[in-house]
Design an enzyme around this catalytic site. Structure first.
Site, PDB file in Angstrom:
ATOM      1  N   LYS A  44      -8.223   4.506 -19.529  1.00  0.00           N
ATOM      2  CA  LYS A  44      -8.467   4.975 -20.895  1.00  0.00           C
ATOM      3  C   LYS A  44      -7.226   4.800 -21.791  1.00  0.00           C
ATOM      4  CE  LYS A  44     -12.194   6.236 -18.776  1.00  0.00           C
ATOM      5  NZ  LYS A  44     -12.957   5.148 -18.220  1.00  0.00           N
ATOM      6  N   ASP A  78      -7.574  17.305 -14.976  1.00  0.00           N
ATOM      7  CA  ASP A  78      -7.878  15.934 -15.344  1.00  0.00           C
ATOM      8  C   ASP A  78      -7.473  15.790 -16.815  1.00  0.00           C
ATOM      9  OD1 ASP A  78      -8.990  13.536 -16.227  1.00  0.00           O
ATOM     10  OD2 ASP A  78     -10.647  13.636 -14.802  1.00  0.00           O
ATOM     11  N   TYR A  80     -16.500  14.602 -15.989  1.00  0.00           N
ATOM     12  CA  TYR A  80     -17.049  13.242 -15.914  1.00  0.00           C
ATOM     13  C   TYR A  80     -18.114  13.228 -14.802  1.00  0.00           C
ATOM     14  CZ  TYR A  80     -17.075   8.201 -14.970  1.00  0.00           C
ATOM     15  OH  TYR A  80     -17.449   6.901 -14.749  1.00  0.00           O
ATOM     16  N   ARG A  84       0.838  -1.207   0.000  1.00  0.00           N
ATOM     17  CA  ARG A  84       0.000   0.000   0.000  1.00  0.00           C
ATOM     18  C   ARG A  84       0.871   1.255   0.000  1.00  0.00           C
ATOM     19  NH1 ARG A  84      -1.924   2.007   4.405  1.00  0.00           N
ATOM     20  NH2 ARG A  84      -2.272   0.034   5.467  1.00  0.00           N
TER      21      ARG A  84
HETATM   22  N1  LCS Z   1     -11.893  11.389 -15.388  1.00  0.00           N
HETATM   23  C1  LCS Z   1     -12.415  11.319 -16.629  1.00  0.00           C
HETATM   24  C2  LCS Z   1     -12.253  12.474 -17.559  1.00  0.00           C
HETATM   25  C3  LCS Z   1     -13.096  10.186 -17.029  1.00  0.00           C
HETATM   26  O1  LCS Z   1     -13.591  10.151 -18.271  1.00  0.00           O
HETATM   27  C4  LCS Z   1     -13.256   9.105 -16.117  1.00  0.00           C
HETATM   28  C5  LCS Z   1     -13.993   7.873 -16.491  1.00  0.00           C
HETATM   29  C6  LCS Z   1     -12.707   9.234 -14.830  1.00  0.00           C
HETATM   30  C7  LCS Z   1     -12.023  10.389 -14.517  1.00  0.00           C
HETATM   31  C8  LCS Z   1     -12.833   8.156 -13.796  1.00  0.00           C
HETATM   32  O2  LCS Z   1     -11.987   7.109 -14.086  1.00  0.00           O
HETATM   33  P1  LCS Z   1     -12.190   5.597 -13.587  1.00  0.00           P
HETATM   34  O3  LCS Z   1     -12.382   5.664 -12.118  1.00  0.00           O
HETATM   35  O4  LCS Z   1     -13.391   5.079 -14.284  1.00  0.00           O
HETATM   36  O5  LCS Z   1     -10.919   4.942 -13.984  1.00  0.00           O
HETATM   37  N2  LCS Z   1     -14.781   8.030 -17.613  1.00  0.00           N
HETATM   38  C9  LCS Z   1     -15.659   7.220 -18.095  1.00  0.00           C
HETATM   39  C10 LCS Z   1     -16.496   7.533 -19.172  1.00  0.00           C
HETATM   40  O6  LCS Z   1     -16.579   8.612 -19.746  1.00  0.00           O
HETATM   41  N3  LCS Z   1     -17.247   6.477 -19.451  1.00  0.00           N
HETATM   42  O7  LCS Z   1     -17.040   5.455 -18.553  1.00  0.00           O
HETATM   43  C11 LCS Z   1     -15.984   5.850 -17.638  1.00  0.00           C
END
Ligand code: LCS
Length: 399
Positions: free
Chosen positions: A212, A187, A115, A62
Site C-alpha cells: 500500500k 496493523d 481486512y 531467506r
Molecule cells: N492488512 C490490511 C489492513 C490490508 O488492507 C491488506 C490488504 C493486508 C493486510 C494484506 O496485505 P497483502 O498481503 O495484500 O500485501 N488489503 C487489501 C485491500 O483492502 N484490497 O486489496 C488488498
C-alpha cells in the site's frame, strides 16, 4: 539490525529517504539489488561461526540479505521500533506474527472490521491449530474488556479499520492489553508509518502491508513486521526464517524506491482525501461519509490525537444503496475499479462483494460492513479531476 543512531533522531521525511541506506561500495546512492540466494564463507570456520551466531555476516537470503536489510532498517526507523522483518506480503507478516506468538489453546481478540483475509485466517485457518478468535468493535474498549478470557494472549487491532474507518485508541488499548499480559499487535497499513506510529503509543508489534502507501505504486506485494524490543524480535525472526514467508531482494529494492517518496505521496493524498470527504459530505446523492478527518467521525478526537494526518481512505454510502454504489463504481472514469489502496492512483471498490467477501454476511453486518458501503483510496491526482469524476458518476444515480 538497528539503523544508524543519528538517523533515529531525525524527522520522518528524512528517515524515509536515508534510513537503511548503508555504506556504499562504489559510491552508489541507491541500494544495490543483491540478487543472490546464498553468500560464500571465507572459511569453514567462518561459516560455522555465522550459523552459530557467533559472527555476523550473511548466510542465505531467506535468513538475511543486504537489500532486504536496508528496507528493514528503514521501516524500523520510521516506526521507532527495535528492528524490522520484511515479508513476502502483508498476509505473510500477519500470519508469521500469529504463528510466532500464539500457541495451541490461545485466544485472540481482534478488530471485527479487519481486512477480510485477516478475519478469515484467524477464524478458519488458525482454528485448525487450536487458536480461537473473537471479533469485536475495538473502537469501544469495553467490547475488548468483555472479550478477554484467561487464555487471551493477543489483541490484534487494525486502526483505522478496513473498510469502516473505525478508529481504536492505541494507547488505551495497549494499557488494557498489558494489564492482561496480552501482546498488542497493530496493523498499521491504513495509516502507514508517516501518519501513525503505534509503538510510540504502547503497541508491541506493528504489521504492514507495504503493498500500500509505503511502496505506493501498485506494482509490488510486500509486508513488514516491526517489534518494539529485541525479545519479540527474537521470538518472531526464527519463525519467519523457518516458515519462509520472506522477501526477495528485488521486491525489497522496489519498496525502497517507493518509500523514498512516501512523505510526498502521503501528504498529497491526505490533502486530496480531506477535500474529497468534504465534497462527498455535501453531495445530494451521498447519504453518509466516514473519514477520520471529518468532525462527525465518531472517533475524530482520538484520530486527531494519535495520527499526524487522517489518511487517504474514505468509505461512504449513496442514495439507492448498493444499486447506487454500483452506478458510481461502473461510471467513474478516473478512479479505477480495483481492490488495494495507497497507490498514487485513486481506486474504488465494494468491500461486501470484494475485499471482505470471505467474511460471512452476518459477521460483516456486525462489523459495520454494510452492503451499500463503497470504499475509495484517494491518490495523488489533481483534486479537481477526482471531484469531477465522482460528481459525474454520482449524478447518474436515479433516485
Ligand atoms: N492488512 C490490511 C489492513 C490490508 O488492507 C491488506 C490488504 C493486508 C493486510 C494484506 O496485505 P497483502 O498481503 O495484500 O500485501 N488489503 C487489501 C485491500 O483492502 N484490497 O486489496 C488488498
Amino acid at each position: 539490525m538497528k539503523s544508524k543512531p543519528h538517523l533515529r533522531q531525525m524527522h520522518k521525511a528524512t528517515k524515509a529517504i536515508h534510513a537503511g541506506i548503508g555504506d556504499s561500495v562504489f559510491g552508489e546512492v541507491s541500494v544495490p539489488i543483491f540478487q543472490s540466494s546464498t553468500f560464500s564463507f571465507p572459511s569453514a570456520e567462518e561459516g560455522a561461526a555465522r550459523f552459530a551466531a557467533e559472527k555476523t555476516g550473511y548466510i542465505y537470503t531467506r535468513m538475511g540479505n543486504p537489500t532486504i536489510n536496508a528496507l528493514e532498517k528503514c521501516i524500523a526507523a520510521l516506526e521507532n521500533g527495535y528492528a524490522g522483518m520484511a515479508t513476502a506480503s502483508g498476509m505473510a507478516a500477519i500470519t508469521t506474527v500469529c504463528l510466532a506468538l500464539l500457541d495451541n489453546g490461545a485466544h485472540v481478540v481482534s478488530t471485527a472490521s479487519v481486512y477480510g483475509p485477516t478475519h478469515t485466517v484467524l477464524e478458519k485457518e488458525f482454528s485448525r491449530f487450536g487458536v480461537e478468535a473473537t471479533f469485536v468493535d475495538t473502537s469501544n474498549l469495553d467490547n475488548v474488556k468483555q472479550a478477554i478470557r484467561a487464555n487471551t494472549r493477543m489483541a490484534f487491532i487494525e486502526t483505522p479499520a478496513n473498510p469502516t474507518m473505525a478508529v481504536t485508541d492505541i494507547h488505551k488499548a495497549a494499557e488494557l492489553a498489558h494489564l492482561h499480559d496480552m501482546i498488542m499487535v497493530i496493523d498499521n497499513t491504513f495509516a502507514g508509518p508517516y501518519l501513525q506510529r503505534p509503538l510510540d503509543l504502547g503497541a508491541d508489534v506493528v504489521v504492514h502491508s507495504m503493498t500500500k502507501s509505503i511502496n505506493g505504486h501498485s506494482d509490488v506485494l510486500a509486508g513488514m513486521i516491526v517489534t518494539k524490543n529485541e525479545k519479540l524480535y527474537q521470538r518472531i525472526k526464527p519463525v519467519l526464517n523457518l516458515f519462509g514467508g520472506t522477501m526477495d531482494p528485488h521486491q525489497a529494492w522496489l519498496v525502497l524506491r517507493g518509500v523514498r517518496t512516501m512523505p510526498l505521496r502521503v501528504e498529497r493524498s491526505v490533502e486530496n482525501a480531506q477535500k474529497i470527504a468534504s465534497f462527498l459530505m455535501q453531495h445530494p446523492k451521498v447519504r453518509w461519509v466516514r473519514y477520520p478527518g471529518l468532525p462527525d467521525h465518531p472517533q475524530h478526537t482520538i484520530a486527531k490525537k494519535q495520527m499526524d494526518g487522517f489518511g487517504a481512505m474514505i468509505c461512504f454510502g449513496v442514495k439507492n444503496g448498493l444499486e447506487g454504489g454500483k452506478t458510481v463504481m461502473n461510471n467513474v472514469r478516473l478512479f479505477t475499479l480495483a481492490v488495494s489502496l495507497g497507490g498514487v492512483e485513486s481506486l474504488i471498490e465494494h468491500p461486501a462483494s470484494m475485499t471482505h467477501a470471505t467474511v460471512s454476511r452476518n459477521e460483516r453486518a456486525q462489523a459495520g460492513i454494510v452492503d451499500e458501503l463503497v470504499r475509495i483510496s484517494v491518490g495523488c491526482e489533481d483534486f479537481n479531476d477526482l471531484r469531477d469524476d465522482l460528481d459525474q458518476a454520482l449524478k447518474r444515480i436515479q433516485r
